[in-house]
Design a protein around this motif. Structure first.
Motif, mmCIF file in Angstrom:
data_model
loop_
_atom_site.group_PDB
_atom_site.id
_atom_site.type_symbol
_atom_site.label_atom_id
_atom_site.label_comp_id
_atom_site.label_asym_id
_atom_site.label_seq_id
_atom_site.Cartn_x
_atom_site.Cartn_y
_atom_site.Cartn_z
ATOM 1 N N PRO A 139 39.144 49.239 20.910
ATOM 2 C CA PRO A 139 40.607 49.243 20.804
ATOM 3 C C PRO A 139 41.312 49.281 22.154
ATOM 4 O O PRO A 139 42.367 48.662 22.325
ATOM 5 C CB PRO A 139 40.916 50.494 19.983
ATOM 6 C CG PRO A 139 39.684 50.720 19.182
ATOM 7 C CD PRO A 139 38.552 50.292 20.074
ATOM 8 N N LEU A 140 40.728 49.961 23.126
ATOM 9 C CA LEU A 140 41.318 49.990 24.461
ATOM 10 C C LEU A 140 41.263 48.606 25.106
ATOM 11 O O LEU A 140 42.201 48.178 25.776
ATOM 12 C CB LEU A 140 40.624 51.036 25.329
ATOM 13 C CG LEU A 140 41.291 51.370 26.652
ATOM 14 C CD1 LEU A 140 42.751 51.776 26.461
ATOM 15 C CD2 LEU A 140 40.533 52.474 27.354
ATOM 16 N N VAL A 141 40.175 47.886 24.891
ATOM 17 C CA VAL A 141 40.064 46.510 25.391
ATOM 18 C C VAL A 141 41.167 45.655 24.769
ATOM 19 O O VAL A 141 41.846 44.884 25.468
ATOM 20 C CB VAL A 141 38.668 45.913 25.085
ATOM 21 C CG1 VAL A 141 38.624 44.424 25.399
ATOM 22 C CG2 VAL A 141 37.588 46.660 25.850
ATOM 23 N N TYR A 142 41.366 45.784 23.471
ATOM 24 C CA TYR A 142 42.419 45.006 22.809
ATOM 25 C C TYR A 142 43.815 45.437 23.258
ATOM 26 O O TYR A 142 44.713 44.603 23.351
ATOM 27 C CB TYR A 142 42.269 45.068 21.286
ATOM 28 C CG TYR A 142 41.368 43.953 20.794
ATOM 29 C CD1 TYR A 142 41.900 42.716 20.461
ATOM 30 C CD2 TYR A 142 39.996 44.108 20.710
ATOM 31 C CE1 TYR A 142 41.092 41.684 20.040
ATOM 32 C CE2 TYR A 142 39.177 43.083 20.291
ATOM 33 C CZ TYR A 142 39.725 41.866 19.955
ATOM 34 O OH TYR A 142 38.923 40.829 19.564
ATOM 35 N N CYS A 143 43.998 46.710 23.544
ATOM 36 C CA CYS A 143 45.288 47.148 24.103
ATOM 37 C C CYS A 143 45.546 46.443 25.429
ATOM 38 O O CYS A 143 46.662 45.985 25.695
ATOM 39 C CB CYS A 143 45.303 48.659 24.319
ATOM 40 S SG CYS A 143 45.474 49.637 22.826
ATOM 41 N N MET A 144 44.513 46.332 26.251
ATOM 42 C CA MET A 144 44.667 45.678 27.551
ATOM 43 C C MET A 144 44.924 44.180 27.396
ATOM 44 O O MET A 144 45.591 43.568 28.225
ATOM 45 C CB MET A 144 43.433 45.934 28.413
ATOM 46 C CG MET A 144 43.289 47.393 28.821
ATOM 47 S SD MET A 144 41.808 47.745 29.775
ATOM 48 C CE MET A 144 42.309 47.113 31.383
#
Length: 185
Positions: free
Chosen positions: A16-21
């Motif tokens: 999810p952090l990758v997708y936030c970025m």
């Protein structure tokens, strides 16, 4: 605890952090005004299953970001190379942990995969996030006007989790056309 399962579980927490970025700010939708942040927050609990409705509703191009918005949380952290490198290191450690788990751990993992609907759904979630990430990397790359220089990274994004995080660590900052300054008003 099975090290393969633990590695999968932790990587699912990093996706999810990758997708936030990738989605803030270049994946925002401007035509239908659907905000991306509720879907990103829910992806920490529901993974790809929470993001897919946004992907269906998403319409390009992304709206222009305020200069002030890019200089405060969360964009300042999400645009940081330190965050991207931390994600790469986490992914490498988890991949090595799973890879060195041994034959017995992998047999146990495949047994869990066959018998547990939750583990099965988690694996499908991982594959869905891995399959969709090259599109969002391409979108981010195009908006940052980096496709001509960074096109060689697109095949790398097919490597689950690690490919997109390597892109995030190498990508350039947002172009000035994407950031609205007081001078541009």
């Amino acid at each position: 605890m099975n090290p393969v399962l633990v590695s999968l579980w932790y990587i699912m927490g990093l996706w999810p952090l990758v997708y936030c970025m990738l989605l803030l700010p270049t994946g925002r939708s401007s035509k239908n005004k659907v905000p991306v942040w509720p879907f990103l927050v829910m992806s920490f609990f529901g993974g790809a299953y929470a993001l897919i409705p946004y992907f269906v509703l998403w319409r390009p191009p992304p709206p222009v970001a305020d200069k002030e918005e890019t200089e405060r949380w969360p964009l300042k952290i999400l645009e940081s190379k330190i965050t991207a490198v931390t994600l790469i290191l986490g992914g490498v450690v988890l991949t090595i942990n799973a890879g060195l788990a041994g034959e017995g751990a992998w047999k146990e993992f495949f047994q869990y995969f066959r018998e547990s609907k939750f583990i099965h759904a988690t694996c499908i979630d991982f594959l869905t996030l891995s399959t969709l990430s090259p599109f969002w990397v391409y979108n981010d790359m195009t908006i940052r006007n980096w496709f001509n220089k960074g096109y060689w990274l697109l095949p790398l994004t097919l490597v689950p989790y690690l490919g997109p995080t390597i892109y995030l660590s190498l990508r350039p900052p947002l172009p000035s056309a994407m950031v609205m300054d007081e001078k541009n008003i």
